[in-house]
Design an enzyme around this catalytic site. Structure first.
Site, PDB file in Angstrom:
ATOM      1  CG  ASN A   9      -1.839   1.178   1.281  1.00 52.88           C
ATOM      2  OD1 ASN A   9      -1.739   2.096   0.471  1.00 52.88           O
ATOM      3  ND2 ASN A   9      -2.748   1.178   2.237  1.00 52.88           N
ATOM      4  N   GLY A  13       1.497   4.789   6.236  1.00 53.81           N
ATOM      5  CA  GLY A  13       2.520   5.412   7.064  1.00 53.81           C
ATOM      6  C   GLY A  13       3.117   6.649   6.433  1.00 53.81           C
ATOM      7  N   GLY A  66      -0.229  -1.030   6.778  1.00 57.32           N
ATOM      8  CA  GLY A  66      -0.567  -0.968   8.193  1.00 57.32           C
ATOM      9  C   GLY A  66      -1.483  -2.106   8.593  1.00 57.32           C
ATOM     10  CG  ASP A  67      -2.222  -2.815  12.694  1.00 57.03           C
ATOM     11  OD1 ASP A  67      -1.377  -3.706  12.522  1.00 57.03           O
ATOM     12  OD2 ASP A  67      -2.144  -1.990  13.618  1.00 57.03           O
ATOM     13  N   GLY A  68      -4.645  -2.128   8.748  1.00 56.83           N
ATOM     14  CA  GLY A  68      -5.790  -2.240   7.854  1.00 56.83           C
ATOM     15  C   GLY A  68      -5.475  -3.063   6.618  1.00 56.83           C
ATOM     16  CG  ASN A  71      -9.029  -6.486   8.811  1.00 54.32           C
ATOM     17  OD1 ASN A  71      -9.944  -6.263   8.021  1.00 54.32           O
ATOM     18  ND2 ASN A  71      -9.225  -7.163   9.924  1.00 54.32           N
ATOM     19  CG  ASP A 215      -3.423 -17.918  24.203  1.00 51.65           C
ATOM     20  OD1 ASP A 215      -4.050 -17.575  23.175  1.00 51.65           O
ATOM     21  OD2 ASP A 215      -3.302 -17.188  25.204  1.00 51.65           O
ATOM     22  CD  GLU A 276      -9.351  -0.732   7.190  1.00 57.16           C
ATOM     23  OE1 GLU A 276     -10.217  -0.464   6.337  1.00 57.16           O
ATOM     24  OE2 GLU A 276      -8.311  -0.059   7.333  1.00 57.16           O
TER      25      GLU A 276
END
Length: 301
Positions: A9, A13, A66-68, A71, A215, A276
């Site tokens: 992407n 950032g 990023g985290d999006g 995802n 876990d 998101e």
């Protein structure tokens, strides 16, 4: 030579990843990977591209964003039934999950991780019909990542999230909810809840110091409604990683939790998943044990 799909992407950032593309491609080639590029250009296209990939063609996928972005990739991989090992190159603002597994965007580290063969089957979360790698939450601060101007994120990084979050506090109203896990039921007014797969979110990297992604459990945290001055004291304790036993905190580990609104709310009824927009409440959240093959720099628990 093995085949690697590198999805990036360019807007994530500080937008610097695209300048390092040749260095990454060279490093991957040196450890035996032929790199096939895909540049994200529109919302949702990462998921669509993965869904259209031929099965069993690639030996690994690397996702830079990023985290999006992560995802999107996670949802597409699970929905399509692909079990392709996934490497994360953190180039977003917070990069919470990548930080947890010890991945940086150092070219040599990423190439070494690909070459090492360190693959773990990591847990993922499911929130109704959506999936998340790191967190599902709702309430105060949880939609900050969607509300912050991209230019401000580029300039200020994580600080932009914190500044935007502070704007919410004076007008925020407590949320009446019912929280049900495998053992008990809570009926509370809360400011926010987080169901975490890793140890942190929003740049707070040790909200749950003993978290594990293998876990089979989620770490659930909710902050009970309290006076603003108590909330300030609580966040100081959060910064010190000494808050889970506080009376205004609900904390437990479980593989299932359901959160329902006890009264209608148009403002606070939408969950955030990995930065998101996610499903509306009520939401049933499950741990999907050892669901995704993840390339890591060193073996984890």
């Amino acid at each position: 030579m093995k085949k690697l799909k590198l999805i990036y992407n360019p807007a994530s950032g500080d937008r610097s990843f695209k300048s390092a593309l040749d260095a990454y491609i060279t490093a991957f080639q040196q450890v035996g990977y032929e790199t096939h590029l895909y540049r994200s250009a529109a919302a949702g296209d990462i998921g669509r591209h993965i869904a259209a990939m031929p099965p069993d063609f690639y030996d690994a996928i690397a996702i830079s964003g990023g985290d999006g972005s992560l995802n999107q990739a996670l949802n597409a991989l699970i929905s399509c039934g692909h079990n392709i090992p996934l490497a994360i190159i953190p180039s977003g603002t917070a990069n919470d999950f990548a930080s947890f597994i010890g991945m940086s965007k150092n070219v040599g580290m990423v190439a070494k991780a690909l070459a090492s063969g360190n693959i773990i089957w990591a847990d993922a979360g499911q929130a109704n019909d959506s999936y998340f790698m790191n967190v599902c939450g709702a309430g105060l601060f949880t939609h900050v990542s969607q509300q912050v101007d991209h230019g401000l994120k580029t300039t200020l990084g994580k600080l932009a999230y914190y500044l935007k979050g502070l704007e919410e506090i004076p007008s925020f109203q407590p949320i009446p909810v019912r929280i049900t896990n495998s053992h008990t039921v809570f009926e509370e007014e809360i400011f926010l809840f987080l169901a975490l797969n890793s140890a942190g979110t929003g740049g707070f990297d040790k909200l749950v110091p003993k978290a594990s992604i293998t876990d089979g459990l989620l770490d659930f945290i909710a902050f009970r409604a309290c006076p603003i001055f108590e909330l300030g004291r609580l966040f100081i304790k959060v910064m010190r990683q000494d808050y889970l036993n506080e009376p205004n905190v609900i904390y437990f580990q479980d593989n299932y939790v359901k959160v329902e609104l006890l009264s209608p709310s148009d403002k606070y009824n939408t969950c955030d998943i990995d930065g998101e927009f996610g499903p509306n409440l009520p939401v049933e959240i499950r741990n999907m044990h050892k669901k995704i093959p993840l390339i890591v720099p060193t073996p984890l628990d």
